[in-house]
Motif scaffolding. Structure first.
Motif, PDB file in Angstrom:
ATOM      1  N   PHE A  76      -1.679   4.155 -13.630  1.00  0.00           N
ATOM      2  CA  PHE A  76      -0.281   3.973 -13.242  1.00  0.00           C
ATOM      3  C   PHE A  76       0.402   5.339 -13.274  1.00  0.00           C
ATOM      4  CE2 PHE A  76      -1.627  -0.146 -14.448  1.00  0.00           C
ATOM      5  CZ  PHE A  76      -0.738  -1.084 -13.925  1.00  0.00           C
ATOM      6  N   TYR A  77       1.060   5.709 -12.186  1.00  0.00           N
ATOM      7  CA  TYR A  77       1.794   6.973 -12.170  1.00  0.00           C
ATOM      8  C   TYR A  77       2.947   6.894 -11.185  1.00  0.00           C
ATOM      9  CZ  TYR A  77      -1.231   7.846  -8.093  1.00  0.00           C
ATOM     10  OH  TYR A  77      -1.906   7.740  -6.899  1.00  0.00           O
ATOM     11  N   GLN A  78       4.002   7.643 -11.493  1.00  0.00           N
ATOM     12  CA  GLN A  78       5.166   7.695 -10.637  1.00  0.00           C
ATOM     13  C   GLN A  78       4.830   8.484  -9.367  1.00  0.00           C
ATOM     14  OE1 GLN A  78       8.511   9.295 -12.733  1.00  0.00           O
ATOM     15  NE2 GLN A  78      10.028   8.426 -11.353  1.00  0.00           N
ATOM     16  N   PRO A  79       5.259   8.016  -8.200  1.00  0.00           N
ATOM     17  CA  PRO A  79       4.943   8.746  -6.958  1.00  0.00           C
ATOM     18  C   PRO A  79       5.677  10.085  -6.901  1.00  0.00           C
ATOM     19  CG  PRO A  79       6.380   6.867  -6.496  1.00  0.00           C
ATOM     20  CD  PRO A  79       5.980   6.762  -7.935  1.00  0.00           C
ATOM     21  N   TYR A  80       4.975  11.145  -7.202  1.00  0.00           N
ATOM     22  CA  TYR A  80       5.575  12.466  -7.415  1.00  0.00           C
ATOM     23  C   TYR A  80       6.378  12.954  -6.210  1.00  0.00           C
ATOM     24  CZ  TYR A  80       5.938  17.484  -8.255  1.00  0.00           C
ATOM     25  OH  TYR A  80       6.416  18.762  -8.409  1.00  0.00           O
TER      26      TYR A  80
ATOM     27  N   PRO B  27       0.831  -1.212   0.000  1.00  0.00           N
ATOM     28  CA  PRO B  27       0.000   0.000   0.000  1.00  0.00           C
ATOM     29  C   PRO B  27       0.863   1.259   0.000  1.00  0.00           C
ATOM     30  CG  PRO B  27      -0.842  -1.589   1.590  1.00  0.00           C
ATOM     31  CD  PRO B  27       0.475  -2.125   1.103  1.00  0.00           C
ATOM     32  N   ALA B  28       0.379   2.285  -0.687  1.00  0.00           N
ATOM     33  CA  ALA B  28       1.154   3.518  -0.846  1.00  0.00           C
ATOM     34  C   ALA B  28       1.461   4.186   0.485  1.00  0.00           C
ATOM     35  CB  ALA B  28       0.406   4.481  -1.760  1.00  0.00           C
ATOM     36  N   ASN B  29       0.644   3.964   1.500  1.00  0.00           N
ATOM     37  CA  ASN B  29       0.905   4.620   2.783  1.00  0.00           C
ATOM     38  C   ASN B  29       2.145   4.083   3.482  1.00  0.00           C
ATOM     39  OD1 ASN B  29       0.033   2.156   3.831  1.00  0.00           O
ATOM     40  ND2 ASN B  29      -1.933   2.948   4.550  1.00  0.00           N
ATOM     41  N   LYS B  30       2.772   3.047   2.916  1.00  0.00           N
ATOM     42  CA  LYS B  30       4.034   2.538   3.453  1.00  0.00           C
ATOM     43  C   LYS B  30       5.240   3.307   2.901  1.00  0.00           C
ATOM     44  CE  LYS B  30       1.958  -0.926   5.543  1.00  0.00           C
ATOM     45  NZ  LYS B  30       1.826  -0.956   7.037  1.00  0.00           N
ATOM     46  N   PHE B  31       5.004   4.260   1.997  1.00  0.00           N
ATOM     47  CA  PHE B  31       6.099   4.950   1.315  1.00  0.00           C
ATOM     48  C   PHE B  31       6.020   6.468   1.478  1.00  0.00           C
ATOM     49  CE2 PHE B  31       5.547   0.881  -0.704  1.00  0.00           C
ATOM     50  CZ  PHE B  31       6.848   0.418  -0.824  1.00  0.00           C
TER      51      PHE B  31
ATOM     52  N   SER C 125      -2.890   6.822  -1.346  1.00  0.00           N
ATOM     53  CA  SER C 125      -3.838   6.062  -2.171  1.00  0.00           C
ATOM     54  C   SER C 125      -3.105   5.122  -3.123  1.00  0.00           C
ATOM     55  CB  SER C 125      -4.724   7.014  -2.984  1.00  0.00           C
ATOM     56  OG  SER C 125      -5.524   7.808  -2.134  1.00  0.00           O
ATOM     57  N   GLY C 126      -3.674   3.956  -3.350  1.00  0.00           N
ATOM     58  CA  GLY C 126      -3.131   3.022  -4.322  1.00  0.00           C
ATOM     59  C   GLY C 126      -2.098   2.072  -3.738  1.00  0.00           C
ATOM     60  N   TYR C 127      -1.401   1.395  -4.646  1.00  0.00           N
ATOM     61  CA  TYR C 127      -0.445   0.352  -4.283  1.00  0.00           C
ATOM     62  C   TYR C 127       0.839   0.589  -5.072  1.00  0.00           C
ATOM     63  CZ  TYR C 127      -4.832  -1.422  -2.635  1.00  0.00           C
ATOM     64  OH  TYR C 127      -6.036  -1.519  -2.000  1.00  0.00           O
TER      65      TYR C 127
ATOM     66  N   VAL D 276       2.917   3.916  -8.740  1.00  0.00           N
ATOM     67  CA  VAL D 276       1.682   3.719  -7.993  1.00  0.00           C
ATOM     68  C   VAL D 276       0.633   3.122  -8.928  1.00  0.00           C
ATOM     69  CG1 VAL D 276      -0.165   4.818  -6.678  1.00  0.00           C
ATOM     70  CG2 VAL D 276       2.184   5.631  -6.446  1.00  0.00           C
ATOM     71  N   VAL D 277      -0.092   2.138  -8.429  1.00  0.00           N
ATOM     72  CA  VAL D 277      -1.191   1.521  -9.166  1.00  0.00           C
ATOM     73  C   VAL D 277      -2.477   1.873  -8.423  1.00  0.00           C
ATOM     74  CG1 VAL D 277      -2.173  -0.627 -10.025  1.00  0.00           C
ATOM     75  CG2 VAL D 277       0.315  -0.359  -9.879  1.00  0.00           C
ATOM     76  N   LEU D 278      -3.342   2.656  -9.066  1.00  0.00           N
ATOM     77  CA  LEU D 278      -4.568   3.129  -8.419  1.00  0.00           C
ATOM     78  C   LEU D 278      -5.787   2.569  -9.163  1.00  0.00           C
ATOM     79  CD1 LEU D 278      -5.756   5.018  -6.219  1.00  0.00           C
ATOM     80  CD2 LEU D 278      -5.844   6.796  -7.967  1.00  0.00           C
ATOM     81  N   PRO D 279      -6.482   1.593  -8.587  1.00  0.00           N
ATOM     82  CA  PRO D 279      -7.662   1.035  -9.258  1.00  0.00           C
ATOM     83  C   PRO D 279      -8.836   2.001  -9.209  1.00  0.00           C
ATOM     84  CG  PRO D 279      -7.330  -0.015  -7.125  1.00  0.00           C
ATOM     85  CD  PRO D 279      -6.179   0.919  -7.325  1.00  0.00           C
ATOM     86  N   PHE D 280      -9.628   2.008 -10.278  1.00  0.00           N
ATOM     87  CA  PHE D 280     -10.833   2.837 -10.307  1.00  0.00           C
ATOM     88  C   PHE D 280     -11.875   2.179 -11.204  1.00  0.00           C
ATOM     89  CE2 PHE D 280      -8.353   4.193 -13.932  1.00  0.00           C
ATOM     90  CZ  PHE D 280      -9.281   4.426 -14.926  1.00  0.00           C
TER      91      PHE D 280
END
Length: 214
Positions: free
Chosen positions: A137-141, A22-26, A65-67, A184-188
């Motif tokens: 899909f996007y790079q964690p800015y 999960p993104a909150n680990k980074f 948000s995301g993974y 980051v992989v953000l499902p929608f």
């Protein structure tokens, strides 16, 4: 009912050592370490009413948000010129097939005012979402990566049955360590939308009156 995103790997090492998280680990250290507020001189304190970026809810939600897909192998890369003076990436990696590329003519535009060939990080991850769900899909800015850009994309991961490789542009020589966050992989949920544009008298809005008074 909770939806579930699934990551499948053909690489046992990646699966055991560097699975997506999960993104909150980074959350970056610079963000963790700044106080919530600052004074009018720009100095950080803890009891004033001028918020730092740490109090911005949209930024916090973006970061958490995301993974995150992580790098699996140590990569060293240097920018060189080919015989046509197009920037290319020379790389070293324990797994030869982990880094590949795309030639400039596949996307024949200048970036950073130069022609570039593009590098590709070949991913061991296949991603599956429920029917009707895609992934952005996007790079964690806010990791503030100044060495390379990975290109954003949307993939219909409910239908796409192969790994999603990460294509990017080198801005300078770089090194990526195992475990570093890549994408980051953000499902929608895919939905049809219609757009409307209207004029609104902003002077009547509470937010407008608040900022004018400040």
């Amino acid at each position: 009912m909770d939806q579930k995103i699934k990551f499948f790997s053909y690489d046992e090492g990646a699966y055991e050592l560097y699975p997506p998280l999960p993104a909150n680990k980074f959350i970056p250290d610079w963000y963790k370490n700044i106080p919530n507020f600052l004074n009018s001189d720009g100095n950080y304190i803890t009891d004033d009413d001028i918020p730092s970026i740490k109090k911005c809810i949209p930024v916090r939600d973006y970061m958490t948000s995301g993974y995150v897909i992580r790098n699996c192998y140590h990569v060293e890369a240097k920018i060189a010129k080919d015989k046509l003076s197009i920037n290319t990436v020379e790389h070293r990696c324990k797994l030869n097939d982990y880094i590949a590329g795309h030639p400039h003519p596949q996307c024949p535009v200048k970036m950073n005012n130069e022609k570039n060939h593009y590098f590709k990080i070949v991913q061991p991850w296949r991603i599956k979402t429920p029917p009707g769900y895609s992934c952005l899909f996007y790079q964690p800015y806010y990791q503030l990566n100044e060495s390379f850009d990975l290109f954003p994309a949307i993939v219909d991961t409910d239908k796409h049955d192969d790994s999603v490789n990460l294509v990017g542009l080198a801005k300078k020589d770089f090194e990526i360590l195992p475990g570093d966050p890549l994408m980051v992989v953000l499902p929608f949920k895919r939905e049809d939308w219609k757009m409307e544009v209207e004029f609104e008298d902003y002077s009547e809005q509470t937010a407008y009156r608040y900022f004018i008074k400040k």
